[in-house]
Design an enzyme around this catalytic site. Structure first.
Site, PDB file in Angstrom:
ATOM      1  N   ASN A 232      81.446   7.304  81.902  1.00  0.00           N
ATOM      2  CA  ASN A 232      82.465   7.135  80.860  1.00  0.00           C
ATOM      3  C   ASN A 232      83.404   6.004  81.244  1.00  0.00           C
ATOM      4  O   ASN A 232      83.282   5.421  82.324  1.00  0.00           O
ATOM      5  CB  ASN A 232      83.203   8.451  80.590  1.00  0.00           C
ATOM      6  CG  ASN A 232      83.977   8.924  81.800  1.00  0.00           C
ATOM      7  OD1 ASN A 232      84.913   8.269  82.235  1.00  0.00           O
ATOM      8  ND2 ASN A 232      83.563  10.061  82.361  1.00  0.00           N
ATOM      9  N   ASP A 301      81.468  16.434  80.598  1.00  0.00           N
ATOM     10  CA  ASP A 301      81.339  17.838  80.206  1.00  0.00           C
ATOM     11  C   ASP A 301      79.898  18.332  80.384  1.00  0.00           C
ATOM     12  O   ASP A 301      79.670  19.516  80.595  1.00  0.00           O
ATOM     13  CB  ASP A 301      81.767  18.013  78.737  1.00  0.00           C
ATOM     14  CG  ASP A 301      83.281  17.826  78.580  1.00  0.00           C
ATOM     15  OD1 ASP A 301      84.018  18.221  79.495  1.00  0.00           O
ATOM     16  OD2 ASP A 301      83.710  17.263  77.554  1.00  0.00           O
ATOM     17  N   LYS A 311      62.155   6.738  88.915  1.00  0.00           N
ATOM     18  CA  LYS A 311      62.672   5.990  87.766  1.00  0.00           C
ATOM     19  C   LYS A 311      61.808   6.255  86.523  1.00  0.00           C
ATOM     20  O   LYS A 311      60.574   6.177  86.598  1.00  0.00           O
ATOM     21  CB  LYS A 311      62.658   4.494  88.110  1.00  0.00           C
ATOM     22  CG  LYS A 311      63.341   3.652  87.090  1.00  0.00           C
ATOM     23  CD  LYS A 311      63.348   2.185  87.499  1.00  0.00           C
ATOM     24  CE  LYS A 311      63.782   1.361  86.310  1.00  0.00           C
ATOM     25  NZ  LYS A 311      63.217   0.030  86.321  1.00  0.00           N
ATOM     26  N   PRO A 327      80.681  22.552  85.215  1.00  0.00           N
ATOM     27  CA  PRO A 327      81.814  23.464  85.406  1.00  0.00           C
ATOM     28  C   PRO A 327      83.116  22.752  85.062  1.00  0.00           C
ATOM     29  O   PRO A 327      83.234  21.540  85.266  1.00  0.00           O
ATOM     30  CB  PRO A 327      81.758  23.785  86.903  1.00  0.00           C
ATOM     31  CG  PRO A 327      80.979  22.667  87.510  1.00  0.00           C
ATOM     32  CD  PRO A 327      80.027  22.185  86.468  1.00  0.00           C
ATOM     33  N   ASP A 328      84.084  23.490  84.534  1.00  0.00           N
ATOM     34  CA  ASP A 328      85.415  22.932  84.279  1.00  0.00           C
ATOM     35  C   ASP A 328      86.232  23.121  85.565  1.00  0.00           C
ATOM     36  O   ASP A 328      86.669  24.233  85.880  1.00  0.00           O
ATOM     37  CB  ASP A 328      86.069  23.640  83.087  1.00  0.00           C
ATOM     38  CG  ASP A 328      87.369  22.950  82.676  1.00  0.00           C
ATOM     39  OD1 ASP A 328      88.127  22.524  83.567  1.00  0.00           O
ATOM     40  OD2 ASP A 328      87.608  22.842  81.465  1.00  0.00           O
ATOM     41  N   PHE A 345      95.193  17.010  82.169  1.00  0.00           N
ATOM     42  CA  PHE A 345      95.385  15.955  81.168  1.00  0.00           C
ATOM     43  C   PHE A 345      94.580  16.321  79.930  1.00  0.00           C
ATOM     44  O   PHE A 345      93.603  17.057  80.018  1.00  0.00           O
ATOM     45  CB  PHE A 345      94.892  14.605  81.710  1.00  0.00           C
ATOM     46  CG  PHE A 345      95.876  13.951  82.636  1.00  0.00           C
ATOM     47  CD1 PHE A 345      96.722  12.950  82.186  1.00  0.00           C
ATOM     48  CD2 PHE A 345      95.974  14.352  83.957  1.00  0.00           C
ATOM     49  CE1 PHE A 345      97.637  12.355  83.027  1.00  0.00           C
ATOM     50  CE2 PHE A 345      96.889  13.759  84.814  1.00  0.00           C
ATOM     51  CZ  PHE A 345      97.721  12.757  84.343  1.00  0.00           C
ATOM     52  N   LYS A 359      95.193  24.081  74.959  1.00  0.00           N
ATOM     53  CA  LYS A 359      94.502  23.947  76.257  1.00  0.00           C
ATOM     54  C   LYS A 359      95.363  24.449  77.395  1.00  0.00           C
ATOM     55  O   LYS A 359      94.875  25.075  78.335  1.00  0.00           O
ATOM     56  CB  LYS A 359      94.150  22.477  76.512  1.00  0.00           C
ATOM     57  CG  LYS A 359      92.901  22.026  75.813  1.00  0.00           C
ATOM     58  CD  LYS A 359      92.575  20.571  76.105  1.00  0.00           C
ATOM     59  CE  LYS A 359      91.512  20.102  75.127  1.00  0.00           C
ATOM     60  NZ  LYS A 359      91.297  18.663  75.179  1.00  0.00           N
ATOM     61  N   LYS A 363      93.670  27.455  79.454  1.00  0.00           N
ATOM     62  CA  LYS A 363      93.292  27.246  80.863  1.00  0.00           C
ATOM     63  C   LYS A 363      94.357  27.763  81.821  1.00  0.00           C
ATOM     64  O   LYS A 363      94.215  27.623  83.026  1.00  0.00           O
ATOM     65  CB  LYS A 363      93.046  25.750  81.130  1.00  0.00           C
ATOM     66  CG  LYS A 363      91.854  25.154  80.397  1.00  0.00           C
ATOM     67  CD  LYS A 363      91.441  23.813  81.014  1.00  0.00           C
ATOM     68  CE  LYS A 363      90.483  23.052  80.123  1.00  0.00           C
ATOM     69  NZ  LYS A 363      90.036  21.780  80.706  1.00  0.00           N
TER      70      LYS A 363
END
Ligand code: CTP
Length: 424
Positions: A232, A301, A311, A327-328, A345, A359, A363
């Site tokens: 990302n 995620d 490859k 896993p979070d 965040f 959230k 959490k």
């Protein structure tokens, strides 16, 4: 360091009955106007710009004509992120922020290096260039970091000028003693940029002294095969800037970092990882020793269920990649029996505050810092960002500013909330 509270006695249980949210005035980055006059130490002013920004300041630079012979305006523009001004009578620049507006903009003015000539002109209240005119026009406190040959510094004319400026309330940093560019030894060296920045922008409190902080930073890479991955756009800039700002407040910071090109601050303990599973293992192996956990990483995620061992060749017309949930890490840490103070965040495209508050509660976090992504300025690859920070019965907005300034403001808020929780 702290006696940890158990998950159940964290303030969330009382969220429903919480008092109205405490809204406070947005903080903004301290504004420093850096004046540079024409001495050899001007080459160090580039470093000073960086050090001031590292400590959370927004910096604008004004140079004298002579300073331009020692360092280019372009260098200082690139580092400060703003055009550099020299001319008093510059119609184009005056059409933007005129010299009076610039004088009013500044919270503090520092001139580094301050040459003997500049000191003499300031003493007599001359306004024959932009920098001296600004000094007359501003109400901001003035700091001078003199730099000159030791004979020039020792000369009675300079000493008398300095005495008059100090009597007027001007703050003097240095000069330091040592070997000089001219080959002589004595008092006249400019104080080091890191010391000037620390004197200009002292970190109040240092209230995180002895506090162990564990952070995740940067992106993760989820292997598809030995050469490809899902990644990302997280740059790690905000996370590393926050780590540095927490260090400046006295914290002992360990960073578990996904791959980024950011150079970590000195003294930061870094654990390099690639995937979310590696990040989770590195965090869970260290979390018992930390007082404060900050999840600044952009953790994938999902990961490919079965990365290919060799490859993948382009034989097939199409291939399917089956992904499974990662896993979070933040949720796992916050769900521990004796969790540290946890900060998460949230990047949201819409209803930022509502989603972030959901959230925070789901959490069971101590605090969440949310920003809007996908619209206008700010976000992953930008140098600027804004945040709205939420905790169980309060909120604070940190407006759009450069990431180091935002990190400094966030570190101050984390210190404040951590202090409130451990005291409460
Ligand atoms: N986080 C984490 N481990 C994950 C995913 C996220 O530790 N596997 C942390 C991030 O570091 C960040 C926060 O959780 O502090 C982000 O929360 P999350 O709910 O994942 O946010 P989004 O990815 O924006 O969630 P959603 O896509 O559901 O909006």
């Amino acid at each position: 360091m702290i006696e940890r509270r158990t998950g159940s006695d964290q303030a969330f249980d009382s969220m429903a009955s919480a008092a109205p949210l405490a809204a406070e005035a947005p903080a903004r980055a301290p504004r420093v106007l850096l004046g540079i006059s024409g001495g050899i130490a001007a080459y160090k002013s580039a470093d000073l710009v960086r050090r001031l920004i590292e400590r959370g300041a927004e910096v604008r630079v004004v140079m004298t004509e002579a300073a331009r012979a020692f360092i280019t305006p372009l260098t200082l523009q690139a580092l400060s992120g703003h055009p550099v001004r020299s001319e008093l009578l510059d119609p184009e620049a005056e059409a933007g922020m005129d010299h009076i507006a610039l004088a009013r903009w500044a919270d503090q003015v520092v001139i580094a290096p301050a040459t003997a000539d500049l000191i003499a002109r300031l003493t007599h209240g001359l306004a024959n260039d932009l920098l001296t005119a600004l000094v007359l026009a501003t109400q901001a406190p003035l700091t001078l970091a003199p730099a000159m040959n030791q004979q020039m510094w020792a000369h009675p004319a300079t000493q008398e000028n300095i005495a008059r400026l100090v009597a007027r309330g001007v703050r003097l940093l240095g000069p330091a003693s040592g070997s000089q560019a001219c080959g002589e030894v004595g008092a006249g060296r400019m104080v080091e940029p890191v010391e000037i920045a620390a004197a200009m922008l002292p970190v109040s409190g240092g209230g995180l002294r002895g506090v162990q902080v564990l952070m995740t930073v940067g992106p993760t890479r989820e292997a598809i095969d030995p050469v490809r991955f899902i990644g990302n756009r997280s740059s790690g800039k905000m996370g590393y800037a926050l780590a540095a700002a927490l260090q400046q407040r006295g914290a002992q910071v360990t960073v578990v970092a996904g791959p980024t090109s950011v150079a970590p601050a000195l003294g930061l303990e870094c654990v390099a990882v690639e995937s979310a599973l590696e990040m989770e293992a590195a965090v869970m192996g260290r979390v018992a020793e930390c007082d404060l956990f900050i999840a600044a990483a952009a953790v994938a995620d999902y990961r490919p269920e079965a990365p290919a061992l060799a490859k993948i060749k382009k034989d097939a017309d199409s291939i399917a990649l089956r992904l499974v949930r990662n896993p979070d890490i933040l949720a796992r840490v916050a769900a521990l029996d004796r969790p540290p103070f946890t900060v998460g965040f949230a990047a949201e495209t819409d209803q930022v505050e509502a989603h972030a508050r959901a959230k925070l509660k789901a959490k069971r976090l101590s605090m969440i810092a949310a920003n809007q992504v996908g619209a206008g300025e700010g976000g992953f690859e930008s140098d600027r960002n804004a945040l709205v920070c939420l905790w169980c019965d309060g909120r604070r907005e940190l407006p759009m500013m450069p990431k180091p300034a935002l990190a400094a403001a966030l570190a101050a808020l984390i210190e404040e909330r951590y202090g409130a929780q451990t005291a409460g």
